[in-house]
Write an enzyme that holds these catalytic residues in place. Structure first.
Site: not given
Length: 493
Positions: A176, A229, A231, A234, A251, A386
């Site tokens: 994906k 991608g 957080t 994730g 990650e 971030e």
């Protein structure tokens, strides 16, 4: 590419139009369409995964000897190298990275397939120490259907880092790609077919993560998900995986500290800090986005750093001399601009940058100048969240204890950089800083042979490294009875 045509996607080895909405992928340097395709639908996801499971069970790929699978992976690496320029130009159009950088990423993808081909044919299973009248063996088996969910910032490299070990292990892979950068995953799927990967073993399903990514992750036939991608996404995947008792590798984000000591080689440190945050336009999970400089050299260092940032060549990704291309989308640029405004509202001041360049190509594409913000403290949002763009926050530090406390004061723990001539200090700080990856007197250098990943909100698990292949395998223990007499528990029959 013919913009009047709609590109097909790869569903269980069949190249056809997706059943989702038609959309355009845009060249970030101009905002113009590069290609059109139909996104995958939930029905496409079902077909791809069921087809992948069938291919895993019937194609013979999982049953090939490791060195036989390795031959195919070596061929993939060879084809990628033969098409370096074609693939590099395609990635330039796909996400706006400078051509010099996309060539390096294509080379990295080829090296990744080569490395995992070697890892595949040399992976050793083991006879474990005997603890009784049994010979015990530890062996590995492929999982079945695994999913690779990849980001938009370095498509071909990210896809190779997931596809290569998964295929080497004998699995079927459903990829994906990020919705805005689907072209390299589709190109890799074609190369896999040319190299000899059986039909159905690879699928590529572009589309929105909230629809396609969820459908893939939730599917009961998917045995593992590898995600790179944001957080929040994730964590969402981790919740689904927990309900399925499914392993994942995640990650995720970063807010990585870079630390410059008074004894640092300033030429190396200035160049390394600039590269660490502003290469890839700062759109990098491991970007060195928090800078801590020893107070005694702070002003001298920052003068040189600001001058270096202002001199970076921001422009057309097709130009061989461009160092920074555009950001991925107009929306992402707006997000970065809002963070810069936040930093100023928190009391910071802009040392350099902080604006869009204007005129010519700058007025069409999603460009932003490299930006340095000073006058903030580490607990402020600009230093904690971030940004994923070319924005650096810089702060002085007074001593090692103060430095380590600030460097580790983050929900993220992905990377760190240390600049010092003192190897004992480098060792001491490198062990004290909490991060999955630490660079000393360099930054943002990679090796496919070295494991990569983060702590805390930066993720779970590790990718790359020689044992990266076993992340896509199940470990099995086999016991061989060597006893001469029947097991005594049952008594004499």
């Amino acid at each position: 590419m013919n913009l009047n045509e709609t590109l097909p996607i790869c569903v269980a080895g069949h190249w056809r139009l997706g059943q989702g909405d038609r959309y355009a992928t845009l060249y970030p340097a101009t905002g113009e369409a590069v290609a059109y395709l139909n996104a995958a639908s939930v029905a496409d996801v079902e077909e791809a995964i069921v087809g992948a499971d069938k291919a895993f069970r019937t194609s013979g790929w999982a049953q090939r000897k490791p060195h036989e699978r390795a031959v195919v992976l070596y061929k993939i690496a060879q084809i990628i190298r033969e098409r370096t320029e074609e693939l590099a130009q395609l990635q330039r159009l796909d996400n706006g990275k400078p051509i010099s950088e996309t060539r390096a990423l294509v080379a990295s993808a080829a090296a990744t397939f080569q490395f995992f081909a070697a890892a595949c044919e040399t992976l050793e299973e083991s006879i474990t120490p005997m603890r009784g009248d049994n010979l015990t063996m530890s062996v590995y088996e492929p999982m079945g259907v695994v999913a690779a969910i990849t980001p938009w910032n370095s498509p071909i490299a990210s896809e190779a880092q997931k596809m290569a070990p998964a295929l080497a292990a004998g699995n079927a892979v459903v990829v994906k790609p990020a919705e805005v950068t689907p072209l390299l995953a589709l190109a890799l799927a074609k190369i896999c077919g040319e190299a000899g990967i059986p039909k159905g073993i690879v699928s590529v399903l572009p589309g929105k993560g909230s629809i396609i990514g969820d459908a893939i992750t939730l599917h009961p036939l998917v045995k593992r998900v590898s995600f790179t991608g944001g957080t929040s996404t994730g964590k969402h995947i981790a919740h689904i995986a927990a309900d399925k008792m499914m392993p994942v590798s995640l990650e995720l984000g970063g807010k990585s500290p870079t630390m410059v000591f008074e004894d640092a080689d300033l030429d190396h440190a200035v160049a390394g800090v600039l590269y660490g945050i502003f290469s890839s336009s700062g759109e990098s999970c491991i970007a060195g986005s928090r800078l801590f400089v020893a107070r005694g050299i702070y002003e001298v260092f920052m003068d040189r750093l600001a001058a270096g940032a202002a001199a970076l060549r921001v422009g057309d990704p097709a130009n061989e001399n461009t160092q920074m291309g555009p950001l991925i989308t107009a929306r992402h640029r707006e997000s970065i601009e809002s963070y810069v405004a936040l930093g100023v509202s928190e009391g910071g001041h802009i040392r350099t940058g902080g604006v869009r360049p204007d005129g010519g190509i700058y007025d069409k594409g999603f460009f932003y100048k490299p930006t340095i913000i000073e006058g903030v403290t580490n607990e402020q949002r600009i230093c904690q969240e971030e940004i994923f763009g070319p924005v650096l926050v810089a702060m002085p530090f007074d001593n090692e204890e103060d430095l380590i406390a600030q460097a580790n004061d983050s929900v993220y723990a992905l990377a760190a950089g240390i600049w010092t001539r003192d190897y004992k200090k480098a060792w001491r700080i490198g062990r004290a800083v909490q991060a999955g990856n630490v660079w000393i007197n360099t930054y943002k250098q990679f090796s496919i042979a070295a494991p990569f990943g983060g702590w805390r909100d930066s993720g779970l698990g590790r990718e790359k490294g020689r044992l990266g292949i076993v992340q896509y395998m199940e470990q099995k223990c086999m016991y061989w009875g060597l006893n001469d007499q029947p097991l005594p528990w049952a008594g004499q029959l």
